[in-house]
Design a protein around this motif. Structure first.
Motif, PDB file in Angstrom:
ATOM      1  N   SER A  28       0.822  -1.213   0.000  1.00 18.07           N
ATOM      2  CA  SER A  28       0.000   0.000   0.000  1.00 18.07           C
ATOM      3  C   SER A  28       0.853   1.259   0.000  1.00 18.07           C
ATOM      4  CB  SER A  28      -0.925  -0.003   1.226  1.00 18.07           C
ATOM      5  OG  SER A  28      -0.156  -0.069   2.423  1.00 18.07           O
ATOM      6  N   ARG A  29       2.186   1.093  -0.043  1.00 20.85           N
ATOM      7  CA  ARG A  29       3.088   2.241  -0.022  1.00 20.85           C
ATOM      8  C   ARG A  29       3.357   2.758  -1.430  1.00 20.85           C
ATOM      9  NH1 ARG A  29       5.910  -1.246   3.740  1.00 20.85           N
ATOM     10  NH2 ARG A  29       7.256  -1.799   1.989  1.00 20.85           N
ATOM     11  N   VAL A  30       2.334   2.788  -2.241  1.00 17.29           N
ATOM     12  CA  VAL A  30       2.426   3.252  -3.618  1.00 17.29           C
ATOM     13  C   VAL A  30       1.177   4.085  -3.898  1.00 17.29           C
ATOM     14  CG1 VAL A  30       3.863   1.348  -4.468  1.00 17.29           C
ATOM     15  CG2 VAL A  30       1.389   1.074  -4.373  1.00 17.29           C
ATOM     16  N   ALA A  31       1.067   4.569  -5.133  1.00 17.12           N
ATOM     17  CA  ALA A  31      -0.122   5.328  -5.520  1.00 17.12           C
ATOM     18  C   ALA A  31      -1.362   4.454  -5.346  1.00 17.12           C
ATOM     19  CB  ALA A  31       0.006   5.782  -6.970  1.00 17.12           C
ATOM     20  N   PRO A  32      -2.511   5.048  -5.010  1.00 11.97           N
ATOM     21  CA  PRO A  32      -3.718   4.247  -4.779  1.00 11.97           C
ATOM     22  C   PRO A  32      -4.054   3.299  -5.925  1.00 11.97           C
ATOM     23  CG  PRO A  32      -4.077   6.493  -4.048  1.00 11.97           C
ATOM     24  CD  PRO A  32      -2.737   6.475  -4.727  1.00 11.97           C
ATOM     25  N   SER A  33      -3.928   3.758  -7.162  1.00 10.96           N
ATOM     26  CA  SER A  33      -4.262   2.889  -8.296  1.00 10.96           C
ATOM     27  C   SER A  33      -3.353   1.669  -8.330  1.00 10.96           C
ATOM     28  CB  SER A  33      -4.165   3.666  -9.610  1.00 10.96           C
ATOM     29  OG  SER A  33      -2.855   4.193  -9.784  1.00 10.96           O
ATOM     30  N   ARG A  34      -2.071   1.851  -8.018  1.00  7.69           N
ATOM     31  CA  ARG A  34      -1.143   0.725  -8.007  1.00  7.69           C
ATOM     32  C   ARG A  34      -1.442  -0.189  -6.819  1.00  7.69           C
ATOM     33  NH1 ARG A  34       3.877  -1.168  -9.889  1.00  7.69           N
ATOM     34  NH2 ARG A  34       3.979  -3.268  -8.998  1.00  7.69           N
ATOM     35  N   ALA A  35      -1.825   0.379  -5.680  1.00  7.67           N
ATOM     36  CA  ALA A  35      -2.175  -0.454  -4.523  1.00  7.67           C
ATOM     37  C   ALA A  35      -3.398  -1.312  -4.838  1.00  7.67           C
ATOM     38  CB  ALA A  35      -2.444   0.426  -3.301  1.00  7.67           C
ATOM     39  N   TYR A  36      -4.385  -0.738  -5.545  1.00  4.80           N
ATOM     40  CA  TYR A  36      -5.556  -1.521  -5.940  1.00  4.80           C
ATOM     41  C   TYR A  36      -5.148  -2.647  -6.894  1.00  4.80           C
ATOM     42  CZ  TYR A  36      -8.080   2.579  -4.162  1.00  4.80           C
ATOM     43  OH  TYR A  36      -8.556   3.595  -3.387  1.00  4.80           O
ATOM     44  N   PHE A  37      -4.256  -2.329  -7.805  1.00  7.84           N
ATOM     45  CA  PHE A  37      -3.758  -3.353  -8.737  1.00  7.84           C
ATOM     46  C   PHE A  37      -3.062  -4.475  -7.969  1.00  7.84           C
ATOM     47  CE2 PHE A  37      -0.099  -4.983 -11.144  1.00  7.84           C
ATOM     48  CZ  PHE A  37      -0.748  -5.530 -12.246  1.00  7.84           C
ATOM     49  N   ASN A  38      -2.252  -4.107  -6.984  1.00  8.80           N
ATOM     50  CA  ASN A  38      -1.552  -5.111  -6.180  1.00  8.80           C
ATOM     51  C   ASN A  38      -2.538  -6.038  -5.473  1.00  8.80           C
ATOM     52  OD1 ASN A  38       0.836  -3.900  -6.950  1.00  8.80           O
ATOM     53  ND2 ASN A  38       1.111  -2.796  -5.034  1.00  8.80           N
ATOM     54  N   LEU A  39      -3.607  -5.474  -4.914  1.00  9.95           N
ATOM     55  CA  LEU A  39      -4.617  -6.289  -4.247  1.00  9.95           C
ATOM     56  C   LEU A  39      -5.261  -7.265  -5.217  1.00  9.95           C
ATOM     57  CD1 LEU A  39      -6.445  -3.731  -1.907  1.00  9.95           C
ATOM     58  CD2 LEU A  39      -5.211  -5.780  -1.188  1.00  9.95           C
ATOM     59  N   LEU A  40      -5.613  -6.779  -6.406  1.00 14.67           N
ATOM     60  CA  LEU A  40      -6.253  -7.655  -7.395  1.00 14.67           C
ATOM     61  C   LEU A  40      -5.321  -8.781  -7.811  1.00 14.67           C
ATOM     62  CD1 LEU A  40      -8.149  -5.077  -9.630  1.00 14.67           C
ATOM     63  CD2 LEU A  40      -9.163  -6.844  -8.184  1.00 14.67           C
ATOM     64  N   VAL A  41      -4.048  -8.464  -8.020  1.00 15.68           N
ATOM     65  CA  VAL A  41      -3.081  -9.493  -8.410  1.00 15.68           C
ATOM     66  C   VAL A  41      -2.970 -10.554  -7.323  1.00 15.68           C
ATOM     67  CG1 VAL A  41      -0.619  -9.941  -8.806  1.00 15.68           C
ATOM     68  CG2 VAL A  41      -1.741  -8.051  -9.981  1.00 15.68           C
ATOM     69  N   VAL A  42      -2.853 -10.122  -6.080  1.00 16.68           N
ATOM     70  CA  VAL A  42      -2.694 -11.065  -4.977  1.00 16.68           C
ATOM     71  C   VAL A  42      -3.893 -12.000  -4.889  1.00 16.68           C
ATOM     72  CG1 VAL A  42      -2.665 -11.253  -2.455  1.00 16.68           C
ATOM     73  CG2 VAL A  42      -1.124  -9.661  -3.602  1.00 16.68           C
ATOM     74  N   PHE A  43      -5.092 -11.471  -5.022  1.00 11.93           N
ATOM     75  CA  PHE A  43      -6.263 -12.326  -4.860  1.00 11.93           C
ATOM     76  C   PHE A  43      -6.548 -13.168  -6.097  1.00 11.93           C
ATOM     77  CE2 PHE A  43      -6.845  -9.948  -1.043  1.00 11.93           C
ATOM     78  CZ  PHE A  43      -7.438 -10.882  -0.196  1.00 11.93           C
ATOM     79  N   LEU A  44      -6.149 -12.711  -7.265  1.00 11.04           N
ATOM     80  CA  LEU A  44      -6.247 -13.581  -8.436  1.00 11.04           C
ATOM     81  C   LEU A  44      -5.276 -14.747  -8.309  1.00 11.04           C
ATOM     82  CD1 LEU A  44      -6.605 -10.976 -11.313  1.00 11.04           C
ATOM     83  CD2 LEU A  44      -8.327 -12.634 -10.582  1.00 11.04           C
ATOM     84  N   VAL A  45      -4.068 -14.466  -7.837  1.00  6.35           N
ATOM     85  CA  VAL A  45      -3.099 -15.543  -7.607  1.00  6.35           C
ATOM     86  C   VAL A  45      -3.590 -16.469  -6.507  1.00  6.35           C
ATOM     87  CG1 VAL A  45      -0.732 -16.076  -6.882  1.00  6.35           C
ATOM     88  CG2 VAL A  45      -1.154 -14.178  -8.445  1.00  6.35           C
ATOM     89  N   SER A  46      -4.188 -15.900  -5.464  1.00  7.92           N
ATOM     90  CA  SER A  46      -4.749 -16.725  -4.396  1.00  7.92           C
ATOM     91  C   SER A  46      -5.836 -17.642  -4.933  1.00  7.92           C
ATOM     92  CB  SER A  46      -5.316 -15.829  -3.284  1.00  7.92           C
ATOM     93  OG  SER A  46      -5.982 -16.598  -2.301  1.00  7.92           O
ATOM     94  N   GLY A  47      -6.697 -17.113  -5.800  1.00  6.58           N
ATOM     95  CA  GLY A  47      -7.725 -17.955  -6.403  1.00  6.58           C
ATOM     96  C   GLY A  47      -7.121 -19.078  -7.211  1.00  6.58           C
ATOM     97  N   LEU A  48      -6.086 -18.755  -7.998  1.00  7.59           N
ATOM     98  CA  LEU A  48      -5.425 -19.782  -8.807  1.00  7.59           C
ATOM     99  C   LEU A  48      -4.715 -20.798  -7.929  1.00  7.59           C
ATOM    100  CD1 LEU A  48      -5.000 -20.469 -11.801  1.00  7.59           C
ATOM    101  CD2 LEU A  48      -2.842 -19.214 -11.700  1.00  7.59           C
ATOM    102  N   TRP A  49      -4.168 -20.349  -6.794  1.00  7.94           N
ATOM    103  CA  TRP A  49      -3.532 -21.282  -5.854  1.00  7.94           C
ATOM    104  C   TRP A  49      -4.519 -22.338  -5.399  1.00  7.94           C
ATOM    105  CZ3 TRP A  49      -4.602 -22.692  -0.822  1.00  7.94           C
ATOM    106  CH2 TRP A  49      -3.614 -23.396  -0.151  1.00  7.94           C
ATOM    107  N   HIS A  50      -5.773 -21.941  -5.209  1.00  5.12           N
ATOM    108  CA  HIS A  50      -6.769 -22.872  -4.709  1.00  5.12           C
ATOM    109  C   HIS A  50      -7.166 -23.920  -5.734  1.00  5.12           C
ATOM    110  CE1 HIS A  50      -7.273 -19.994  -1.382  1.00  5.12           C
ATOM    111  NE2 HIS A  50      -7.831 -20.998  -0.735  1.00  5.12           N
ATOM    112  N   GLY A  51      -7.047 -23.636  -6.996  1.00  5.93           N
ATOM    113  CA  GLY A  51      -7.423 -24.647  -7.972  1.00  5.93           C
ATOM    114  C   GLY A  51      -7.279 -24.163  -9.398  1.00  5.93           C
ATOM    115  N   ALA A  52      -7.010 -25.091 -10.306  1.00  3.02           N
ATOM    116  CA  ALA A  52      -6.845 -24.776 -11.725  1.00  3.02           C
ATOM    117  C   ALA A  52      -8.210 -24.810 -12.395  1.00  3.02           C
ATOM    118  CB  ALA A  52      -5.886 -25.774 -12.378  1.00  3.02           C
TER     119      ALA A  52
END
Length: 490
Positions: free
Chosen positions: A303-327
């Protein structure tokens, strides 16, 4: 080997008896042998994969410990990451990406060959022990952790049987020092661990497996049950099923480790009492959430970045988390939903405060908390539809029909519909309702005082009434068909 199996009921007491009967210098060796036996009882050949991961990461960590700078250590980090994540990709994701590319090529009429599918069985627990080992390697690379020089101790860290196949995902800095200590026989600690194991077994066989009998007919054939009330009932049932199943496993894992003298980190903390989605993820599967925070979200900038980049980081993390759970696309959508929940929660925080002031909720914290818990529960329960559905098409069908049929139902008609559906499941409905109610009641009081602490302070007779009562509930209401835990597939 499953915790809720006769095999484990025989295996675990033997391991505990041998563990405390052997001299301390042999105990880790016993646990290592027991852990590999535990894993090989599922499919012996995949123990070689576990051993290969252990050997590579042990040597990579050892070599990095001899190099003074990150630049010198980086090739060993990349080797470990490529090996671990590459193995995970081949076994878990190759066919998913192959099929997705083939479908896209067919849609766009592109002459792209994708080759044959791999007929590989997903190794149980591969996502868990891979992430645990990767976390260790990154910590050594960053200099946060000294590399473990004893190979047997490191191998036990990767393969320790209570958390080998479904977590919690432990850190080297937390577990490796525990493997270096001697653990003496402690009656109070062992009783505490057994109590935790019994509570986890109750959540699995009485709550989760009973609810599965209601969930599976609807989610496996949603088009045969298009009525909104039934779909809502099945969604709510799965919401508590997955919690009872996964937190039940974690309780048994933590209890088994405690009996042997080890402490695992807490993995669940009454998640359905959360008043926001960010709070939910601070309470649900906490070892995975903190892993993604430390090893993906923060390296991306957090979250130590511009708000738009922080939102992007959150989306990336949770998309990867979803993929971690199953293909499967269903898991990607589930992760994306939670990512959007968190982005919207962060973005709308100032507006929520203004709305609370305008409506007077700011002066009524209890009402505001209750409303937040209700909204969060609804959002989380809706996302579970995509997690449980077999296909994206099924999930979308259920989503579209959640509100169908309600307008034509009066109270008596709704009761008749539910009873008609449950004519073969009436005992399951009653038992599941009893189990969920008891689980929520205990969780509610646990948020104020640990039931372990409370029970330990009671007189001998009171404690044993509780033990016998819980044992009878498990024996008479539990389903003992060695049903696998949901998170074993991940």
């Amino acid at each position: 080997m499953l915790f809720n199996s006769l095999h484990f009921l025989v295996f675990f007491p033997i391991v505990v008896g041998l563990y405390y009967g052997l001299p301390p210098r042999w105990r880790n060796s016993l646990l290592l042998v027991a852990s590999y036996y535990f894993y090989m009882s599922w499919r012996a050949v995949y123990a070689l994969l576990l051993l290969a991961t252990t050997l590579l990461d042990y040597y990579s960590g050892y070599r990095m410990s001899q190099l003074p700078t990150k630049a010198q250590r980086r090739p060993w980090l990349y080797l470990s990451l490529a090996s671990n994540l590459g193995t995970l990709f081949v076994f878990k994701y190759f066919n998913f990406f192959r099929d997705s590319i083939a479908q896209l090529a067919a849609t766009l009429h592109l002459p792209i060959g994708t080759g044959p599918a791999l007929g590989l069985l997903l190794p149980v627990g591969v996502s868990f022990y891979t992430f645990q080992s990767v976390g260790y390697i990154i910590d050594v690379y960053q200099g946060r952790l000294e590399a473990e020089r004893n190979f047997g101790r490191f191998a036990l860290f990767v393969a320790f049987f209570p958390q080998l196949v479904a977590g919690p995902i432990e850190r080297g800095g937390h577990m490796l020092p525990q493997f270096r200590r001697e653990h003496e026989f402690d009656y109070a600690r062992i009783v505490s661990g057994l109590r935790l194991m019994a509570w986890g077994l109750f959540k699995k066989v009485v709550v989760a497996d009973r609810l599965a009998l209601l969930v599976n007919p609807v989610f496996n054939n949603p088009r045969q049950h298009p009525e909104g009330p039934l779909l809502v009932l099945a969604t709510l049932a799965f919401t508590f099923q997955i919690y009872g199943d996964f937190s039940g496993y974690t309780d048994m894992a933590r209890g088994a480790a405690r009996v042997l003298g080890f402490d695992f980190n807490l993995n669940f903390r009454q998640p359905y009492q959360s008043a926001s989605v960010p709070e939910f993820w601070r309470r649900w599967h906490m070892s995975l959430s903190s892993w993604f925070r430390d090893y993906l979200y923060i390296p991306l900038g957090g979250s130590r970045v511009a708000p738009s980049r922080a939102y992007f980081n959150l989306l990336v993390v949770f998309l990867v988390s979803g993929l971690w759970h199953g293909a499967n696309w269903t898991f990607l959508v589930w992760g994306g939903l939670h990512g959007m929940y968190l982005v919207l929660s962060t973005w709308a925080k100032p507006w929520r405060e203004r709305l609370a002031q305008f409506t007077g909720l700011a002066a009524r914290p209890g009402m505001r908390q209750g409303l937040g818990v209700f909204i969060t529960f609804v959002l989380v329960a809706y996302a579970w539809i995509f997690f449980r559905a077999n296909t994206l098409s099924d999930a979308l069908f259920i989503s579209r029909h959640l509100f169908s049929g309600w307008q034509n139902l009066h109270g008596r008609q709704l009761a008749t519909l539910l009873l008609d559906f449950s004519q073969h499941y009436r005992p399951e409905l009653a038992v599941a309702a009893l189990g969920v109610g008891l689980m929520l009641l205990v969780e509610y009081f646990a948020s104020r005082r640990s039931p372990q602490v409370w029970l330990a302070a009671q007189p001998f007779a009171t404690r044993w009434v509780g033990y016998v009562g819980l044992a009878l509930l498990i024996l008479y209401l539990g389903i003992f068909n060695s049903t696998s835990f949901i998170y074993f597939q991940f």
